[in-house]
Write a protein that holds these residues in place. Structure first.
Motif, PDB file in Angstrom:
ATOM      1  N   HIS A 172      -6.492  -5.389  10.444  1.00 36.62           N
ATOM      2  CA  HIS A 172      -5.500  -5.010  11.356  1.00 36.62           C
ATOM      3  C   HIS A 172      -4.550  -3.788  11.020  1.00 36.62           C
ATOM      4  O   HIS A 172      -4.520  -3.332   9.875  1.00 36.62           O
ATOM      5  CB  HIS A 172      -4.410  -6.165  11.578  1.00 36.62           C
ATOM      6  CG  HIS A 172      -3.677  -6.662  10.131  1.00 36.62           C
ATOM      7  ND1 HIS A 172      -3.234  -7.763   9.716  1.00 36.62           N
ATOM      8  CD2 HIS A 172      -2.912  -5.796   9.409  1.00 36.62           C
ATOM      9  CE1 HIS A 172      -2.671  -7.754   8.545  1.00 36.62           C
ATOM     10  NE2 HIS A 172      -2.310  -6.380   8.404  1.00 36.62           N
ATOM     11  N   LYS A 225      -9.971  -4.291   0.311  1.00 34.28           N
ATOM     12  CA  LYS A 225     -10.092  -3.676   1.611  1.00 34.28           C
ATOM     13  C   LYS A 225     -11.453  -2.792   1.937  1.00 34.28           C
ATOM     14  O   LYS A 225     -11.612  -2.587   2.862  1.00 34.28           O
ATOM     15  CB  LYS A 225      -8.862  -2.546   1.405  1.00 34.28           C
ATOM     16  CG  LYS A 225      -7.445  -3.107   1.180  1.00 34.28           C
ATOM     17  CD  LYS A 225      -6.943  -3.958   2.597  1.00 34.28           C
ATOM     18  CE  LYS A 225      -5.594  -4.466   2.252  1.00 34.28           C
ATOM     19  NZ  LYS A 225      -4.367  -3.790   1.960  1.00 34.28           N
ATOM     20  N   THR A 247       0.776  -1.265  -0.006  1.00 35.22           N
ATOM     21  CA  THR A 247      -0.015   0.233  -0.006  1.00 35.22           C
ATOM     22  C   THR A 247       0.852   1.260  -0.047  1.00 35.22           C
ATOM     23  O   THR A 247       0.521   2.157  -0.778  1.00 35.22           O
ATOM     24  CB  THR A 247      -0.970  -0.130   1.273  1.00 35.22           C
ATOM     25  OG1 THR A 247      -1.861  -1.234   1.071  1.00 35.22           O
ATOM     26  CG2 THR A 247      -1.959   1.120   1.328  1.00 35.22           C
TER      27      THR A 247
HETATM   28  P1  PGA Z   1      -0.667  -4.428   2.031  1.00 35.78           P
HETATM   29  O1  PGA Z   1      -0.716  -4.890   3.590  1.00 35.78           O
HETATM   30  O2  PGA Z   1      -0.412  -2.953   2.043  1.00 35.78           O
HETATM   31  O3  PGA Z   1       0.272  -5.296   1.548  1.00 35.78           O
HETATM   32  O4  PGA Z   1      -2.041  -4.770   1.463  1.00 35.78           O
HETATM   33  C1  PGA Z   1      -1.300  -4.112   4.490  1.00 35.78           C
HETATM   34  C2  PGA Z   1      -1.289  -4.465   6.082  1.00 35.78           C
HETATM   35  O5  PGA Z   1      -1.187  -5.887   6.103  1.00 35.78           O
HETATM   36  O6  PGA Z   1      -1.308  -3.726   6.874  1.00 35.78           O
END
Ligand code: PGA
Length: 262
Positions: A138, A203, A39
């Motif tokens: 999380h 997400k 991200t």
């Molecule tokens: P990601 O993970 O950015 O790879 O989707 C986010 C996280 O697990 O906090």
């Protein structure tokens, strides 16, 4: 909570980079909490561009990373040390002594975590904490049912996080460490501003639960409803399960220009 919905992850990341850059201009010795994962990559790329093309100066900036896997050497290609140096630190003028990332190989985890907390306080506290969010809600590696009062400590990853992160380990779940050191939710809540980024359909539910669900340890990120200065930068795909999406757009569009990405 301020909900900022942008067309895509690039636009959202650039807006978030603007907030971080403004802080550094106003407070050259800012303390910034950083995250890993896919991200924040575009945010980091934009900060690098601002450093190289606009002279954004990191020489007095201090950073604290959220978390690290237990059992991975710093040099391991999937350690968060490697991630941070490859994707940000090696390309800006930050001083190595001002970078803090939990050490996943430390012998006394508990003493290390206490000291990490002490260092954050000694640095003056975190001005902006950058956060991603897991598909299970999380933040850092504070998995569901983490105490809202928790501080930096050892945690066990959920099976879902292990599965989500297997993509970084050649798709092999058995290679993903099961334990980590993570800042606690209490640590994150002490930051003066929390800046959460969430992109993609995967997400969308976590984002909706964070913003519109009840505050509950089953969705750790929902605690941000209690934070006085939390900004959530999401793309259209991550906003699809929000009930009040029109309202959030209306609020953002109605902000005076000077306040927009501040
Ligand atoms: P990601 O993970 O950015 O790879 O989707 C986010 C996280 O697990 O906090």
């Amino acid at each position: 909570m301020e909900i900022i919905i942008k067309q895509d992850s690039r636009e959202a990341s650039h807006a978030a980079a603007g907030v971080v850059a403004r802080l550094i201009h106003e407070k050259p010795n800012a303390v910034i909490g950083l995250a890993t994962g896919s991200t924040p990559l575009v945010l980091y790329r934009e900060l690098i561009r601002k450093h190289k093309e606009e002279g954004l100066d990191f020489s007095r900036v201090t950073t604290f990373n959220l978390d690290e896997y237990i059992g991975l050497e710093k040099e391991h290609e999937q350690s968060y040390h490697t991630f941070m140096w490859e994707n940000l630190f090696s390309q800006i003028n930050i001083k190595a002594e001002n970078v803090h990332i939990p050490d996943g190989m430390v012998a006394d985890v508990s003493a290390f975590c206490t000291e990490y907390e002490r260092k954050i306080v000694a640095a003056g506290g975190i001005d902006i904490q950058v956060l991603g969010i897991g598909s299970d809600g999380h933040i850092g590696f504070n998995e569901y049912t983490s105490s809202f009062a928790s501080r930096t400590r050892i945690k066990t990853l959920t099976q879902r996080t292990v599965k989500d992160n297997a993509r970084f380990f050649g798709g092999d779940k058995s290679k993903v460490p099961h334990h980590c050191i993570t800042m606690g939710i209490g640590t994150i809540m002490d930051a003066r501003m929390n800046l959460l980024l969430a992109f993609g359909e995967g997400k969308a539910k976590a984002v909706a639960d964070t913003i519109e669900g009840p505050v509950a340890a089953i969705v750790p990120s929902s605690i941000l409803q209690h934070h006085p200065n939390a900004k959530l930068f999401v793309d259209e795909a991550a906003a699809t399960q929000l009930k009040l999406v029109d309202y959030y757009r209306w609020v953002y569009e109605g902000k005076p220009e000077w306040q927009k990405d501040a």
